[in-house]
Design a protein around this motif. Structure first.
Motif, PDB file in Angstrom:
ATOM      1  N   MET A   1      27.249 -14.639 -33.394  1.00  0.00           N
ATOM      2  CA  MET A   1      26.954 -14.255 -31.997  1.00  0.00           C
ATOM      3  C   MET A   1      27.258 -12.760 -31.803  1.00  0.00           C
ATOM      4  SD  MET A   1      25.966 -15.377 -29.024  1.00  0.00           S
ATOM      5  CE  MET A   1      26.138 -17.146 -29.074  1.00  0.00           C
ATOM      6  N   GLU A   2      26.320 -12.025 -31.226  1.00  0.00           N
ATOM      7  CA  GLU A   2      26.521 -10.581 -31.058  1.00  0.00           C
ATOM      8  C   GLU A   2      27.618 -10.316 -30.024  1.00  0.00           C
ATOM      9  OE1 GLU A   2      23.165  -7.635 -31.309  1.00  0.00           O
ATOM     10  OE2 GLU A   2      23.642  -7.425 -29.173  1.00  0.00           O
ATOM     11  N   GLN A   3      28.428  -9.325 -30.309  1.00  0.00           N
ATOM     12  CA  GLN A   3      29.500  -8.938 -29.378  1.00  0.00           C
ATOM     13  C   GLN A   3      29.394  -7.453 -29.044  1.00  0.00           C
ATOM     14  OE1 GLN A   3      33.295 -10.107 -31.086  1.00  0.00           O
ATOM     15  NE2 GLN A   3      32.962 -12.242 -30.493  1.00  0.00           N
ATOM     16  N   THR A   4      29.897  -7.095 -27.855  1.00  0.00           N
ATOM     17  CA  THR A   4      29.941  -5.682 -27.475  1.00  0.00           C
ATOM     18  C   THR A   4      31.261  -5.359 -26.780  1.00  0.00           C
ATOM     19  OG1 THR A   4      28.656  -3.873 -26.503  1.00  0.00           O
ATOM     20  CG2 THR A   4      28.897  -5.856 -25.151  1.00  0.00           C
ATOM     21  N   PHE A   5      31.568  -4.076 -26.786  1.00  0.00           N
ATOM     22  CA  PHE A   5      32.756  -3.585 -26.090  1.00  0.00           C
ATOM     23  C   PHE A   5      32.316  -2.929 -24.785  1.00  0.00           C
ATOM     24  CE2 PHE A   5      35.594   0.054 -25.197  1.00  0.00           C
ATOM     25  CZ  PHE A   5      36.762  -0.655 -24.969  1.00  0.00           C
ATOM     26  N   LEU A   6      32.893  -3.407 -23.688  1.00  0.00           N
ATOM     27  CA  LEU A   6      32.629  -2.811 -22.373  1.00  0.00           C
ATOM     28  C   LEU A   6      33.955  -2.409 -21.752  1.00  0.00           C
ATOM     29  CD1 LEU A   6      30.044  -5.364 -20.891  1.00  0.00           C
ATOM     30  CD2 LEU A   6      29.557  -3.248 -22.119  1.00  0.00           C
ATOM     31  N   MET A   7      33.940  -1.351 -20.973  1.00  0.00           N
ATOM     32  CA  MET A   7      35.191  -0.879 -20.368  1.00  0.00           C
ATOM     33  C   MET A   7      34.910  -0.316 -18.977  1.00  0.00           C
ATOM     34  SD  MET A   7      37.750   1.973 -21.952  1.00  0.00           S
ATOM     35  CE  MET A   7      36.513   3.240 -22.178  1.00  0.00           C
ATOM     36  N   VAL A   8      35.595  -0.878 -17.985  1.00  0.00           N
ATOM     37  CA  VAL A   8      35.547  -0.286 -16.644  1.00  0.00           C
ATOM     38  C   VAL A   8      36.472   0.921 -16.693  1.00  0.00           C
ATOM     39  CG1 VAL A   8      35.886  -0.620 -14.172  1.00  0.00           C
ATOM     40  CG2 VAL A   8      35.139  -2.551 -15.584  1.00  0.00           C
ATOM     41  N   LYS A   9      35.918   2.078 -16.410  1.00  0.00           N
ATOM     42  CA  LYS A   9      36.666   3.337 -16.532  1.00  0.00           C
ATOM     43  C   LYS A   9      37.622   3.513 -15.341  1.00  0.00           C
ATOM     44  CE  LYS A   9      32.960   5.651 -19.085  1.00  0.00           C
ATOM     45  NZ  LYS A   9      32.200   6.914 -19.216  1.00  0.00           N
ATOM     46  N   PRO A  10      38.528   4.500 -15.406  1.00  0.00           N
ATOM     47  CA  PRO A  10      39.528   4.664 -14.336  1.00  0.00           C
ATOM     48  C   PRO A  10      38.924   4.747 -12.936  1.00  0.00           C
ATOM     49  CG  PRO A  10      40.135   6.008 -16.213  1.00  0.00           C
ATOM     50  CD  PRO A  10      38.778   5.447 -16.525  1.00  0.00           C
ATOM     51  N   ASP A  11      37.748   5.348 -12.800  1.00  0.00           N
ATOM     52  CA  ASP A  11      37.145   5.434 -11.456  1.00  0.00           C
ATOM     53  C   ASP A  11      36.739   4.056 -10.950  1.00  0.00           C
ATOM     54  OD1 ASP A  11      35.207   5.519 -13.551  1.00  0.00           O
ATOM     55  OD2 ASP A  11      33.668   6.200 -12.162  1.00  0.00           O
ATOM     56  N   GLY A  12      36.228   3.221 -11.860  1.00  0.00           N
ATOM     57  CA  GLY A  12      35.814   1.873 -11.471  1.00  0.00           C
ATOM     58  C   GLY A  12      36.999   0.989 -11.117  1.00  0.00           C
ATOM     59  N   VAL A  13      38.092   1.120 -11.888  1.00  0.00           N
ATOM     60  CA  VAL A  13      39.298   0.336 -11.593  1.00  0.00           C
ATOM     61  C   VAL A  13      39.866   0.767 -10.246  1.00  0.00           C
ATOM     62  CG1 VAL A  13      41.666  -0.162 -12.322  1.00  0.00           C
ATOM     63  CG2 VAL A  13      39.836  -0.079 -14.028  1.00  0.00           C
ATOM     64  N   GLN A  14      39.953   2.081 -10.046  1.00  0.00           N
ATOM     65  CA  GLN A  14      40.526   2.606  -8.809  1.00  0.00           C
ATOM     66  C   GLN A  14      39.708   2.190  -7.585  1.00  0.00           C
ATOM     67  OE1 GLN A  14      41.391   6.754  -9.175  1.00  0.00           O
ATOM     68  NE2 GLN A  14      42.501   6.850  -7.262  1.00  0.00           N
ATOM     69  N   ARG A  15      38.411   2.074  -7.758  1.00  0.00           N
ATOM     70  CA  ARG A  15      37.544   1.710  -6.633  1.00  0.00           C
ATOM     71  C   ARG A  15      37.403   0.199  -6.444  1.00  0.00           C
ATOM     72  NH1 ARG A  15      32.121   4.612  -7.598  1.00  0.00           N
ATOM     73  NH2 ARG A  15      31.581   3.486  -5.717  1.00  0.00           N
ATOM     74  N   GLY A  16      38.103  -0.564  -7.272  1.00  0.00           N
ATOM     75  CA  GLY A  16      38.087  -2.019  -7.093  1.00  0.00           C
ATOM     76  C   GLY A  16      36.796  -2.664  -7.557  1.00  0.00           C
ATOM     77  N   LEU A  17      36.186  -2.113  -8.620  1.00  0.00           N
ATOM     78  CA  LEU A  17      34.901  -2.633  -9.091  1.00  0.00           C
ATOM     79  C   LEU A  17      35.014  -3.562 -10.303  1.00  0.00           C
ATOM     80  CD1 LEU A  17      32.724   0.602  -8.682  1.00  0.00           C
ATOM     81  CD2 LEU A  17      32.714  -1.444  -7.238  1.00  0.00           C
ATOM     82  N   VAL A  18      36.249  -3.871 -10.729  1.00  0.00           N
ATOM     83  CA  VAL A  18      36.416  -4.741 -11.907  1.00  0.00           C
ATOM     84  C   VAL A  18      35.750  -6.096 -11.673  1.00  0.00           C
ATOM     85  CG1 VAL A  18      38.097  -6.032 -13.302  1.00  0.00           C
ATOM     86  CG2 VAL A  18      38.494  -3.614 -12.805  1.00  0.00           C
ATOM     87  N   GLY A  19      36.048  -6.714 -10.536  1.00  0.00           N
ATOM     88  CA  GLY A  19      35.491  -8.038 -10.235  1.00  0.00           C
ATOM     89  C   GLY A  19      33.975  -8.016 -10.191  1.00  0.00           C
ATOM     90  N   GLU A  20      33.422  -6.985  -9.595  1.00  0.00           N
ATOM     91  CA  GLU A  20      31.969  -6.850  -9.482  1.00  0.00           C
ATOM     92  C   GLU A  20      31.319  -6.746 -10.870  1.00  0.00           C
ATOM     93  OE1 GLU A  20      29.887  -7.037  -6.974  1.00  0.00           O
ATOM     94  OE2 GLU A  20      28.132  -6.446  -8.172  1.00  0.00           O
ATOM     95  N   VAL A  21      31.944  -5.947 -11.738  1.00  0.00           N
ATOM     96  CA  VAL A  21      31.409  -5.770 -13.090  1.00  0.00           C
ATOM     97  C   VAL A  21      31.502  -7.091 -13.861  1.00  0.00           C
ATOM     98  CG1 VAL A  21      31.832  -4.641 -15.314  1.00  0.00           C
ATOM     99  CG2 VAL A  21      31.811  -3.282 -13.212  1.00  0.00           C
ATOM    100  N   VAL A  22      32.663  -7.731 -13.809  1.00  0.00           N
ATOM    101  CA  VAL A  22      32.838  -9.006 -14.530  1.00  0.00           C
ATOM    102  C   VAL A  22      31.846 -10.030 -14.000  1.00  0.00           C
ATOM    103  CG1 VAL A  22      34.419 -10.947 -14.905  1.00  0.00           C
ATOM    104  CG2 VAL A  22      35.247  -8.595 -15.149  1.00  0.00           C
TER     105      VAL A  22
END
Ligand code: CMP
Length: 143
Positions: A1-22
Motif C-alpha cells: 500500500m502506498e504511503q506518504t508523509f504529510l505535515m501541517v506546518k506551524p502556520d496551520g497548527v497555529q491557525r487551528g487547521l489540523v482537524g480540517e486537514v485530517v
C-alpha cells in the motif's frame, strides 16, 4: 500500500487547521498510519529540506518550520502521494485552486499550511526521518 508523509506546518497548527486537514484526508478515504504533534529541530529541518539547501529562502524555510509545533503524519492508500498533492494545491497558495487546502486557506508561499512528499522516494525518506516503525500502525483489514 502506498504511503506518504504529510505535515501541517506551524502556520496551520497555529491557525487551528489540523482537524480540517485530517478530516479532508479521512473523508477522501485514506488511512492514517501515524501522527504526532512535535517541534522540529534545526538539524531535522535541514535534513528534511536538504534538496532546497542552495535556494535563497533556505534559511527562512528552516527558521519558519522550526518556529512552532508541526503535526506530522503518515497516510496510506491507493495513489496517495499524487492525490494528496492534488488535494493540497499548488505550492504557492496564490496559484492554488479553490477547493484545495492551500487554495482555501493560504495566501503566502512561505506559510502554505501543509507539506506533502512529492515522489515515492521522498515519501520513503521523509517517513523514515520523522517516524520510527513503532510509531506507525498496521491495519488488519484495508477497506
Ligand atoms: P514545501 O512543499 O514544504 O517544500 C519547500 C517549501 O519551500 C515550500 O513548501 C514553500 O513553503 C517554501 N518556499 C517555496 N518558495 C519559497 C519562497 N520564495 N520563499 C519562501 N519559502 C518558499
Amino acid at each position: 500500500m502506498e504511503q506518504t508523509f504529510l505535515m501541517v506546518k506551524p502556520d496551520g497548527v497555529q491557525r487551528g487547521l489540523v482537524g480540517e486537514v485530517v478530516k479532508r484526508f479521512e473523508q477522501k478515504g485514506f488511512q492514517l498510519v501515524g501522527a504526532k504533534l512535535m517541534h522540529i529541530s534545526s538539524q531535522l529541518a535541514q535534513q528534511h529540506y536538504a534538496e532546497h539547501r542552495e535556494r535563497p529562502f533556505f534559511g527562512e524555510l528552516v527558521e519558519f518550520i522550526t518556529a512552532g509545533p508541526v503535526f506530522a503524519m503518515v497516510w496510506q492508500g491507493e495513489n496517495v502521494i499524487a492525490t494528496a498533492r492534488q488535494m493540497m494545491g499548488a505550492t504557492n497558495p496564490a496559484d492554488a485552486a479553490p477547493g484545495t487546502i492551500r487554495g482555501d486557506y493560504g495566501v503566502q508561499v512561505a506559510m502554505n499550511i501543509i507539506h506533502g512528499s512529492d515522489s515515492p522516494e521522498s515519501a520513503e525518506r521523509e517517513i523514515g526521518l520523522f517516524f520510527s516503525e513503532e510509531e506507525k500502525v498496521a491495519y488488519e483489514k484495508t477497506i
